[in-house]
Design an enzyme around this catalytic site. Structure first.
Site, PDB file in Angstrom:
ATOM      1  N   ASP A 164     -12.056  -2.025  24.164  1.00  0.00           N
ATOM      2  CA  ASP A 164     -11.954  -3.073  23.149  1.00  0.00           C
ATOM      3  C   ASP A 164     -12.383  -4.445  23.652  1.00  0.00           C
ATOM      4  O   ASP A 164     -12.469  -5.388  22.866  1.00  0.00           O
ATOM      5  CB  ASP A 164     -10.510  -3.172  22.629  1.00  0.00           C
ATOM      6  CG  ASP A 164     -10.128  -2.022  21.711  1.00  0.00           C
ATOM      7  OD1 ASP A 164     -11.041  -1.444  21.078  1.00  0.00           O
ATOM      8  OD2 ASP A 164      -8.930  -1.703  21.618  1.00  0.00           O
TER       9      ASP A 164
ATOM     10  N   LYS B  20      -8.190  -8.122  16.508  1.00  0.00           N
ATOM     11  CA  LYS B  20      -9.094  -7.351  15.649  1.00  0.00           C
ATOM     12  C   LYS B  20      -8.306  -6.402  14.756  1.00  0.00           C
ATOM     13  O   LYS B  20      -7.171  -6.023  15.045  1.00  0.00           O
ATOM     14  CB  LYS B  20     -10.110  -6.567  16.485  1.00  0.00           C
ATOM     15  CG  LYS B  20      -9.507  -5.560  17.493  1.00  0.00           C
ATOM     16  CD  LYS B  20      -9.216  -4.187  16.918  1.00  0.00           C
ATOM     17  CE  LYS B  20      -8.580  -3.253  17.943  1.00  0.00           C
ATOM     18  NZ  LYS B  20      -8.064  -2.004  17.333  1.00  0.00           N
TER      19      LYS B  20
ATOM     20  N   SER C 122      -6.937  -6.942  25.540  1.00  0.00           N
ATOM     21  CA  SER C 122      -8.394  -6.926  25.708  1.00  0.00           C
ATOM     22  C   SER C 122      -8.988  -8.286  25.380  1.00  0.00           C
ATOM     23  O   SER C 122      -9.922  -8.753  26.046  1.00  0.00           O
ATOM     24  CB  SER C 122      -9.007  -5.857  24.797  1.00  0.00           C
ATOM     25  OG  SER C 122      -8.575  -4.571  25.168  1.00  0.00           O
TER      26      SER C 122
ATOM     27  N   PRO D  22       0.152 -10.629  18.246  1.00  0.00           N
ATOM     28  CA  PRO D  22       1.381  -9.908  18.607  1.00  0.00           C
ATOM     29  C   PRO D  22       1.142  -8.851  19.684  1.00  0.00           C
ATOM     30  O   PRO D  22       0.114  -8.173  19.703  1.00  0.00           O
ATOM     31  CB  PRO D  22       1.817  -9.274  17.285  1.00  0.00           C
ATOM     32  CG  PRO D  22       1.279 -10.211  16.249  1.00  0.00           C
ATOM     33  CD  PRO D  22      -0.050 -10.655  16.790  1.00  0.00           C
TER      34      PRO D  22
END
Length: 316
Positions: A150, A23, A117, A108
């Site tokens: 998250d 995200k 998450s 990454p």
């Protein structure tokens, strides 16, 4: 003969693979520190096309293996959120967490894109499918929120407005595809340290606060990158740059290379650059790579779906 209490007695064999996105935060406003130590957040997440693949199989004991980018930096035991997700899901349905988990990383590591998450969310979805549990989506969201702030968004995907600690989500209308260059700076920024630095900066003189998210939501609904670009904002950026001054050079390099705007995503150290087109994103990514201001550069687009089972190949 089975005694009826083993996993083999009640789950099918085989494996399930789930793809799950990283995200970026397009907007992040941070309230003052609460009594519980957390900060009240208002954020807009967008899931982008950097995807981890998580495969879960039935096994005799719980195990975790990780391959791909940065795999050697990650724990493969109970310290890993994906392991904790397996234990939580098994506990939720009253079973032993007897699965093997294989994570193939493309998000990454320590890049501020919530890859850990994402992997935890993928384990919840994979076990739900593998064990044919039919745990409803709302229960998966509840389990996800217990694992971390998250994790619910990695289940949700798309574009969403997050409040509370970021775990309370509302779907956001986002027309068209937005094109991003993601530049991952050297070094790790621990989220708690960035929050602590923000608290310090605010005590010293209160860095500017963002206006409400309304204009950002309008730009997303319009699907207009030019309209969105000047509205990207992150109240944690000043703290992240204070702790890692090199981020300033990275942000400058992306804009000079032709990005519409650049922002530190979340607590960093990722810088996200919004570009006018897919071709422009490739050009910006190439140029930023050549400047030497970051360790890794990726081109991505969004929004994309949250954690989803990959259909098994059909036999011909």
């Amino acid at each position: 003969m089975s005694d009826g209490n083993t996993a083999a007695a009640w789950v099918p064999t085989g494996s399930v693979t789930v793809r799950v996105p990283g995200k970026v935060n397009l907007y992040l406003a941070v309230g003052d520190r609460r009594e519980d130590g957390y900060h009240e957040l208002t954020t807009i997440f967008q899931a982008v096309s950097l995807l981890d693949e998580v495969t879960v199989r039935n096994a005799d004991v719980l195990s975790l293996d990780i391959v791909g980018e940065g795999a050697d930096k990650l724990p493969t035991d109970e310290r890993n959120l994906a392991w904790q997700a397996a234990e939580l899901m098994a506990d939720h349905v009253g079973r032993a967490p007897d699965v093997s988990i294989m994570i193939d990383k493309s998000i990454p590591v320590a890049g501020g894109m919530a890859g850990g998450s994402a992997d935890a969310a993928a384990v919840l979805v994979a076990m739900n499918s593998l064990w044919e549990l039919n745990v409803p989506r709302r229960d998966l969201r509840m389990l996800a929120a217990r694992l971390g702030s998250d994790v619910p968004f990695a289940l949700h995907g798309g574009t969403a407005l997050g409040t509370g600690r970021g775990e309370e989500l509302a779907t956001v209308l986002s027309r068209n595809t937005f094109h991003w260059v993601l530049a991952f700076a050297d070094g790790e920024l621990l989220t708690r340290k960035v929050f602590a630095e923000l608290d310090r900066l605010r005590r010293a003189g209160d860095p500017p606060r963002l206006p409400g998210p309304g204009p950002v939501l309008a730009a997303l609904a319009a699907g207009d990158a030019d309209q969105l670009a000047p509205l990207l904002g992150n109240e944690m950026q000043a703290a992240a740059v204070s702790l890692n001054p090199g981020l300033r050079r990275t942000l400058r390099a992306g804009v000079q290379a032709g990005a519409l705007a650049g922002i530190v995503s979340g607590s960093g150290p990722t810088c996200a650059f919004l570009c006018p087109s897919a071709a422009a994103a490739v050009d910006v990514g190439t140029e930023v790579s050549g400047v030497g201001v970051c360790r890794t550069v990726r081109v991505a687009s969004g929004p994309v779906a949250g954690a989803r089972v990959v259909p098994a190949p059909t036999e011909v």
